[in-house]
Design a protein around this motif. Sequence first.
Motif, PDB file in Angstrom:
ATOM      1  N   ASP A 154       0.862  -1.182   0.000  1.00 42.65           N
ATOM      2  CA  ASP A 154       0.000   0.000   0.000  1.00 42.65           C
ATOM      3  C   ASP A 154       0.900   1.235   0.000  1.00 42.65           C
ATOM      4  O   ASP A 154       1.868   1.311   0.777  1.00 42.65           O
ATOM      5  N   ILE A 156       0.922   4.165   1.146  1.00 41.77           N
ATOM      6  CA  ILE A 156       1.182   4.923   2.367  1.00 41.77           C
ATOM      7  C   ILE A 156       2.404   4.388   3.102  1.00 41.77           C
ATOM      8  O   ILE A 156       3.089   5.121   3.809  1.00 41.77           O
ATOM      9  N   ARG A 157       2.738   3.121   2.872  1.00 39.81           N
ATOM     10  CA  ARG A 157       3.911   2.535   3.526  1.00 39.81           C
ATOM     11  C   ARG A 157       5.213   3.098   2.972  1.00 39.81           C
ATOM     12  O   ARG A 157       6.278   2.901   3.569  1.00 39.81           O
ATOM     13  N   ARG A 164       3.572   9.570   7.749  1.00 42.66           N
ATOM     14  CA  ARG A 164       2.614   8.534   7.362  1.00 42.66           C
ATOM     15  C   ARG A 164       1.256   8.711   8.029  1.00 42.66           C
ATOM     16  O   ARG A 164       0.219   8.663   7.362  1.00 42.66           O
ATOM     17  N   GLU A 165       1.260   8.865   9.325  1.00 43.02           N
ATOM     18  CA  GLU A 165      -0.014   8.978  10.047  1.00 43.02           C
ATOM     19  C   GLU A 165      -0.784  10.218   9.611  1.00 43.02           C
ATOM     20  O   GLU A 165      -1.986  10.173   9.373  1.00 43.02           O
ATOM     21  N   GLN A 168      -2.330   9.718   5.996  1.00 41.73           N
ATOM     22  CA  GLN A 168      -3.017   8.453   5.785  1.00 41.73           C
ATOM     23  C   GLN A 168      -4.220   8.573   4.856  1.00 41.73           C
ATOM     24  O   GLN A 168      -4.442   7.736   3.986  1.00 41.73           O
ATOM     25  N   ASN A 169      -5.000   9.628   5.015  1.00 42.45           N
ATOM     26  CA  ASN A 169      -6.252   9.769   4.253  1.00 42.45           C
ATOM     27  C   ASN A 169      -6.193  10.866   3.194  1.00 42.45           C
ATOM     28  O   ASN A 169      -7.230  11.363   2.752  1.00 42.45           O
ATOM     29  N   GLN A 175       0.631  12.206  -1.098  1.00 46.94           N
ATOM     30  CA  GLN A 175       1.496  11.192  -0.515  1.00 46.94           C
ATOM     31  C   GLN A 175       2.773  11.036  -1.339  1.00 46.94           C
ATOM     32  O   GLN A 175       3.870  10.884  -0.785  1.00 46.94           O
TER      33      GLN A 175
END
Length: 320
Positions: A154, A156-157, A164-165, A168-169, A175
């Motif tokens: 994924d 986001i990793r 990252r946190e 996330q959305n 990103q």
Amino acid sequence: MDLTPEIKEKLDKLQEKYAAMGQDMSAYLDGLLYADFLTYWDYIHLDTLLSLQSPKTPFPDEEIFIMYHQITELYFKLSLLECEQIANHQQLTAKFFTNRVKRINTYFNALVTSFDVMVDGMERDQFLKFRMSLLPASGFQSAQYRMIEICATDFIRLVDKSRREELQNTSLEEQFENIYWKFGATELASGKQTLTLKQFISKYSDQLLELVKKRQYNNFAALYHRLEKEGQDTSQLAAELRKLDLHVNVEWPLSHYKSAVRYLERDPVNIAATGGTNWQKYLPPRFQKRIFYPFLWTGQQKEEWGKGWVMEALNKSNFT
């Protein structure tokens, strides 16, 4: 010589094949009649392959450096062929997925175990001289490696761990602006983007972002969760994905770290990499903590990610 039933059957099938395409089979048979037999050297373009090394200096070890990187890119291409088969499979099964990830692990195992060619296979004095003719090129600029990462997890990793946190959305575009490797190619003194990074972004940014979007729902992590929800047995697949996680995010960067320490570390001042990257913080796995499949590891394993491998490698290495 009489035609055997097997040959007649094959000729009939060929006739059907060419007729379906509106082609004359006899013309193709003429082509076979006049064509030369294929040779090994022509099939793999051996003469061309062996001519693709163009050193920039007279130092003999530079050719070793070039060839090993070319071999690396061929293994990356092999890995991406497997990534495509997995992502595009119409009726994906855990067995097929597992077998293809095993292939990728075989390729990365070959890369990791052969990296002594880079660590010990060149004279340090030669390397430190010919490397100056390579500026600002860097192995950092391997787009195929970035593509493997994108296919594996994924997205986001792959965002820098400090954001990252928070992201996330957010959109994939945002990103992508915070992908971890952009933070690994900054000038040591000013903190600005290196020319190495600027070149790479200019050439590959659009292509990589397109792949990010293409693999949003069929990257390895997403596909693993899909098969798990379908009730398929993913135990062997999980084991292979854990191996892949270690190969790509620990062992491969650690191999580079060992090489960088061997050639670039010098008390009291470390030598910068050819691209000017801050390799001391970019390469060690324990700093980046890139983990493709956090759901396959325990909390302690994630907390200590890369530490054991780094210390073991440093203890075994000879940096004289």
